[in-house]
Design an enzyme around this catalytic site. Structure first.
Site, PDB file in Angstrom:
ATOM      1  NE  ARG A  46      19.242  -3.186   6.058  1.00 50.68           N
ATOM      2  CZ  ARG A  46      19.814  -3.847   7.079  1.00 50.68           C
ATOM      3  NH1 ARG A  46      19.066  -4.503   7.950  1.00 50.68           N
ATOM      4  NH2 ARG A  46      21.118  -3.863   7.221  1.00 50.68           N
ATOM      5  CE1 TYR A  98       0.742  -0.945 -12.289  1.00 49.91           C
ATOM      6  CE2 TYR A  98       2.030  -2.361 -10.848  1.00 49.91           C
ATOM      7  CZ  TYR A  98       1.943  -1.281 -11.709  1.00 49.91           C
ATOM      8  OH  TYR A  98       3.058  -0.554 -11.986  1.00 49.91           O
ATOM      9  CG  ASP A 169      -3.144  -2.959  -5.005  1.00 53.61           C
ATOM     10  OD1 ASP A 169      -3.308  -1.778  -4.639  1.00 53.61           O
ATOM     11  OD2 ASP A 169      -2.365  -3.281  -5.918  1.00 53.61           O
ATOM     12  CE  LYS A 194       1.007   4.092  -9.286  1.00 51.53           C
ATOM     13  NZ  LYS A 194       0.625   2.698  -9.252  1.00 51.53           N
TER      14      LYS A 194
HETATM   15  C1  LIG Z   1       1.228   1.425  -9.297  1.00 50.36           C
HETATM   16  C2  LIG Z   1       0.548   0.266  -8.702  1.00 50.36           C
HETATM   17  C3  LIG Z   1       1.268  -0.724  -8.013  1.00 50.36           C
HETATM   18  C4  LIG Z   1       2.775  -0.716  -7.920  1.00 50.36           C
HETATM   19  O1  LIG Z   1       3.255   0.339  -7.172  1.00 50.36           O
HETATM   20  P1  LIG Z   1       4.675   1.103  -7.433  1.00 50.36           P
HETATM   21  O2  LIG Z   1       4.656   2.163  -6.411  1.00 50.36           O
HETATM   22  O3  LIG Z   1       4.630   1.619  -8.843  1.00 50.36           O
HETATM   23  O4  LIG Z   1       5.737   0.078  -7.252  1.00 50.36           O
HETATM   24  C5  LIG Z   1       0.542  -1.750  -7.432  1.00 50.36           C
HETATM   25  N1  LIG Z   1      -0.793  -1.825  -7.545  1.00 50.36           N
HETATM   26  C6  LIG Z   1      -1.509  -0.899  -8.207  1.00 50.36           C
HETATM   27  C7  LIG Z   1      -2.981  -1.030  -8.281  1.00 50.36           C
HETATM   28  C8  LIG Z   1      -0.864   0.170  -8.814  1.00 50.36           C
HETATM   29  O5  LIG Z   1      -1.580   1.079  -9.489  1.00 50.36           O
END
Ligand SMILES: *Cc1c(COP(=O)(O)O)cnc(C)c1O
Length: 377
Positions: A46, A98, A169, A194
């Site tokens: 972990r 998001y 982000d 992504k």
């Molecule tokens: C998809 C996304 C998230 C969340 O991520 P997950 O891997 O789906 O939990 C956060 N911020 C943005 C801009 C995203 O596109």
């Protein structure tokens, strides 16, 4: 090292036992110790795993960060960041963000006493006005999802000063196009699901920073809350990253052609793409990003939800799906899909109409993608 070399080599070294070029998938939950608490740096999976370490070093290298911690998802990464706050703390966040971030902030952390204020950060004065003596963190998304607005990272970081953490982000841009720490932000967060993973086959998240005290809090969350990725997921993400620069470069080339083509199409209402000269923040995009990215949003001239929905059901190469940043092109309706958890009146206040169509442009042939959109019109 320059970026393209880092994408392959940052923090990577051959595995010492066999010389394997790629890190093995260390599928283990624990590690043998020589004497109590005398070990090779890993005691329980972990807390740490060598496959995860290889991924963390790679992402840290790409984001010009000293350190990175990886998580089971982007949401788990955000969760770990927010748990470093205390009741009464105030957070300023982008208003156009998001849907899952909005849900986490308002439905999980707000009930625990953390105060959120969502502001239009395209005007940095709105951030300046929102700062109080309780403000601990500024949460930036840029380009924003799905309206592709830009936030001036350097300007917001200077407003934040020493006392307030600036978190970006960076999922939408990827470090190939934008490196927030180099612009003065304190922390970068990713949904590695992504662009970093890039192949729509794994969920993951990451937090990168050069602030040792912030990373100490994040590592504490890794150990204590345990939202960690498995070694196979780390391996897949690491393998995906090795082609990040090639994929994003190609997808961006395609997106530029498609955005331009949409802008000239008689049935299109508005196109949102920072690479178009009439985008309100085109100059900031040129200054802050190395290129304009592969996300394009648009509306139809016939601005009804029904027309938008039937358009999205007619594409053949563009798959109707949530997510973004994979090699394949996707189309989505943010209002009902990725942003469904934001109340309609809040969405509309930030300018997100139900009829907005969002494209994540992939690395197929641009000509085929345009032909697909044309037949959908
Ligand atoms: C998809 C996304 C998230 C969340 O991520 P997950 O891997 O789906 O939990 C956060 N911020 C943005 C801009 C995203 O596109």
């Amino acid at each position: 090292m320059k970026f393209n070399t880092k994408a392959i080599h940052a923090g990577q070294s051959p595995e010492p036992v066999s010389g394997a070029v790629m890190p093995p998938v260390f599928q283990t939950s624990t590690y043998v110790q020589e004497a109590p608490n005398k070990h090779k740096g890993y005691d329980y999976a972990r807390v740490g795993n060598p496959t995860r370490t290889a991924l963390e070093k790679l992402i840290a290298g790409l984001e010009s960060a000293d350190e990175c911690a990886c998580f089971a998802s982007g949401c788990a990464a955000m969760d770990a960041i927010m748990k470093g706050l205390s009741p009464g703390d105030h957070v300023i966040a982008t208003n156009d963000l998001y849907g899952g971030s909005y849900r986490l902030f308002t439905q999980v952390f707000k009930p625990f006493g953390i105060d959120f204020e969502f502001v239009d950060m395209t005007d940095p004065d709105n951030v300046r006005d929102a700062v109080t003596d309780k403000t601990r963190l500024i949460w930036i998304e840029t380009p924003t999802n799905p309206l592709l607005r830009l936030v001036d990272i350097a300007e917001i970081a200077s407003i934040a000063g020493e006392e307030i953490f600036t978190v970006v982000d960076n999922t939408f841009a990827s470090p190939y196009l934008q490196r927030p720490l180099e612009l003065g932000a304190d922390v970068v967060m990713h949904s590695t699901t992504k662009y970093l993973g890039g192949h729509s086959d794994v969920i993951g998240g990451a937090v990168a920073t050069s602030d040792a005290s912030f990373m100490e809090k994040i590592r504490f969350q890794v150990k204590t809350s345990g939202g960690v990725p498995g070694p196979m997921d780390c391996y897949l993400t690491l393998r995906g990253i090795k082609t990040l620069h090639v994929r994003v470069q190609r997808a961006t080339e395609n997106a530029k052609v498609i955005a331009q083509w949409l802008a000239e199409h008689p049935e299109v209402g508005q196109v949102y793409y920072p690479g178009l000269p009439d985008h309100p923040q085109h100059e900031l995009a040129k200054k802050q990003m190395d290129d304009f990215g592969a996300m394009v949003s648009f509306t139809l001239k016939d601005d009804s939800i029904d027309s938008a929905s039937s358009f999205m059901s007619r594409t053949r190469i563009f798959a109707l799906a949530e997510s973004l940043g994979g090699v394949e092109s996707l189309i989505s309706q943010p209002a009902s899909m990725t942003h469904g958890s934001i109340p309609k009146e809040v969405r509309e206040k930030s300018g997100l109409k139900d009829s907005l169509i969002r494209l994540s442009v992939g690395i197929e042939e641009a000509e085929d993608l345009i032909e697909d959109l044309e037949q959908a019109f």
